[in-house]
Design a protein around this motif. Structure first.
Motif, PDB file in Angstrom:
ATOM      1  N   PRO A  58      -7.349  -3.748   0.313  1.00  0.00           N
ATOM      2  CA  PRO A  58      -8.208  -2.884  -0.503  1.00  0.00           C
ATOM      3  C   PRO A  58      -7.391  -2.137  -1.544  1.00  0.00           C
ATOM      4  O   PRO A  58      -6.171  -1.978  -1.408  1.00  0.00           O
ATOM      5  N   PRO A  59      -8.043  -1.646  -2.612  1.00  0.00           N
ATOM      6  CA  PRO A  59      -7.332  -0.877  -3.633  1.00  0.00           C
ATOM      7  C   PRO A  59      -6.837   0.448  -3.082  1.00  0.00           C
ATOM      8  O   PRO A  59      -7.244   0.896  -2.006  1.00  0.00           O
ATOM      9  N   THR A  64       0.825  -1.201   0.000  1.00  0.00           N
ATOM     10  CA  THR A  64       0.000   0.000   0.000  1.00  0.00           C
ATOM     11  C   THR A  64       0.862   1.254   0.000  1.00  0.00           C
ATOM     12  O   THR A  64       0.623   2.199  -0.763  1.00  0.00           O
ATOM     13  N   ASN A 108       3.890 -11.412  -8.456  1.00  0.00           N
ATOM     14  CA  ASN A 108       2.738 -12.091  -9.039  1.00  0.00           C
ATOM     15  C   ASN A 108       3.275 -13.094 -10.056  1.00  0.00           C
ATOM     16  O   ASN A 108       4.053 -12.739 -10.945  1.00  0.00           O
ATOM     17  N   ASP A 153      -2.843  -2.314  -7.833  1.00  0.00           N
ATOM     18  CA  ASP A 153      -4.107  -2.827  -7.296  1.00  0.00           C
ATOM     19  C   ASP A 153      -4.227  -4.337  -7.460  1.00  0.00           C
ATOM     20  O   ASP A 153      -4.867  -5.009  -6.639  1.00  0.00           O
ATOM     21  N   THR A 154      -3.636  -4.898  -8.517  1.00  0.00           N
ATOM     22  CA  THR A 154      -3.644  -6.354  -8.672  1.00  0.00           C
ATOM     23  C   THR A 154      -2.844  -7.005  -7.547  1.00  0.00           C
ATOM     24  O   THR A 154      -3.277  -7.997  -6.949  1.00  0.00           O
ATOM     25  N   SER A 168      -4.862  -6.786  -4.392  1.00  0.00           N
ATOM     26  CA  SER A 168      -5.940  -7.774  -4.397  1.00  0.00           C
ATOM     27  C   SER A 168      -5.406  -9.161  -4.045  1.00  0.00           C
ATOM     28  O   SER A 168      -6.016  -9.892  -3.249  1.00  0.00           O
ATOM     29  N   GLN A 186      -7.402 -12.778 -16.571  1.00  0.00           N
ATOM     30  CA  GLN A 186      -8.702 -12.123 -16.745  1.00  0.00           C
ATOM     31  C   GLN A 186      -9.446 -12.692 -17.953  1.00  0.00           C
ATOM     32  O   GLN A 186      -8.807 -13.158 -18.899  1.00  0.00           O
ATOM     33  N   GLY A 217      -4.984  -9.581  -0.501  1.00  0.00           N
ATOM     34  CA  GLY A 217      -6.191  -9.439   0.302  1.00  0.00           C
ATOM     35  C   GLY A 217      -6.380  -8.052   0.865  1.00  0.00           C
ATOM     36  O   GLY A 217      -7.056  -7.873   1.881  1.00  0.00           O
ATOM     37  N   HIS A 265      -2.523  -5.477 -16.579  1.00  0.00           N
ATOM     38  CA  HIS A 265      -3.332  -5.851 -15.411  1.00  0.00           C
ATOM     39  C   HIS A 265      -2.501  -6.606 -14.380  1.00  0.00           C
ATOM     40  O   HIS A 265      -2.571  -6.318 -13.171  1.00  0.00           O
TER      41      HIS A 265
END
Length: 337
Positions: free
Chosen positions: A302-303, A20, A210, A293-294, A297, A271, A300, A288
């Protein structure tokens, strides 16, 4: 991407919070304090204690925040400036590049980092706040024994462990650890060894990625991304040729890029395809998978409290236009020259 580091540190601040902070670094500098107050993971705890005030837009940007709850300082490093119409975007693109002459790390025989990473580190250390205090001086003024987390996303994730190593060599009394997100490899095998057994940062670097983010596989595993996004979208022969050429140039150039730290894999999900052109769909999927934000997410969380519209304009999520636009940190770059 299955490296291991012995006895990894359990950080006092979660990856969700540090991601964040790294994401908030993309926001308008004058609104950083507001974003910290708005985000549910940082509100009522984190506050800005040093804020870079360079020319706008800066090639590199960072801020220092402090958590009263965990008694932890954090340096959050912005990634590539997300406006392709700005010179800062292209300057940051040069910092992302793995090619060109590598730069030797001081007093470490054989250890080298990319020229772009070296430039980014120099820029970060020289950032000043409105009072003229540099980031380097601000860190040097922290009380001995202070806990300091260094975090960043994308280019910020590449620079995070490099900045941390610079800090521990200058300020060994600080308790430093790193959580990088979507970062690329900054240096060669000998440089990665500076974070290994017996080093001040042994077990203190978390490399969060990711599994479907192609950027996070640069520059040690470029070709591994050629069959991503099963069963589709595929990039086709053009993307495969670019990836193969990049991987070959890295191999023939003898760069020997090596990842740093304990790998923390977040399992990505493809997606649904929403556009007919498969190459365009592939690019959109790349974007993406790389977005802050990915990552939030997948953690777990929030954006972010803002969105980046059309890869250039930061606006609050309360804005009705922002609610319909994807958050874009930076498009993937395949360097061929």
């Amino acid at each position: 991407m299955s490296e291991a580091v012995s006895s990894p540190l359990v950080p006092p601040v979660s990856d969700a919070v540090l991601m964040t902070l790294a994401g908030i670094a993309y926001g308008a500098p004058g609104s950083i304090a507001t974003y910290l107050a708005q985000d549910t993971l940082t509100a009522d705890d984190w506050r800005v204690v040093w804020l870079a005030a360079p020319p706008d837009p800066p090639d590199n940007f960072a801020f220092i925040a402090y958590s009263e709850r965990t008694k932890t300082y954090a340096i959050a490093i912005r990634g590539t400036y997300p406006n392709p119409f700005s010179p800062a975007y292209w300057d940051d693109g040069d910092e992302d590049s793995p090619f060109g002459d590598m730069v030797e790390w001081p007093a470490a025989r054989g250890a080298k980092i990319s020229a772009g990473t070296s430039k980014g580190l120099t820029n970060l250390l020289a950032l000043t706040d409105q009072a003229g205090v540099t980031l380097q001086d601000a860190v040097g003024r922290l009380p001995a024994g202070s806990r300091l987390a260094v975090t960043g996303h994308s280019l910020g994730g590449t620079l995070a462990p490099v900045l941390a190593l610079s800090i521990v060599q200058r300020s060994p009394a600080l308790d430093v650890y790193v959580s990088s997100f979507a970062g690329m490899t900054p240096g060669n095998t000998a440089f990665a060894a500076l974070f290994g057994s017996g080093s001040p940062l042994e077990g203190r670097v978390r490399r969060v990625y990711n599994t479907l983010d192609t950027v996070a596989y640069g520059w040690n595993a470029v070709w591994a991304t050629h069959d991503f996004y099963q069963p589709a979208p595929k990039g086709g022969p053009l993307v495969a040729a670019m990836l193969l050429a990049t991987a070959a140039r890295l191999e023939l150039g003898g760069y020997h890029y090596a990842p740093i730290g304990t790998p923390v894999a977040l399992t990505g999900k493809v997606q649904p395809i929403v556009i007919g052109c498969e190459l365009v769909a592939y690019v959109i999927e790349n974007l993406h998978q790389h977005m802050p934000d990915t990552y939030l997410s997948l953690l777990g969380a929030p954006p972010l409290p803002f969105s980046i519209v059309l890869a250039s304009v930061v606006m609050p999520r309360a804005n009705p236009v922002a609610a319909t636009q994807p958050l874009s940190a930076r498009p993937p770059v395949v360097h061929l020259a």
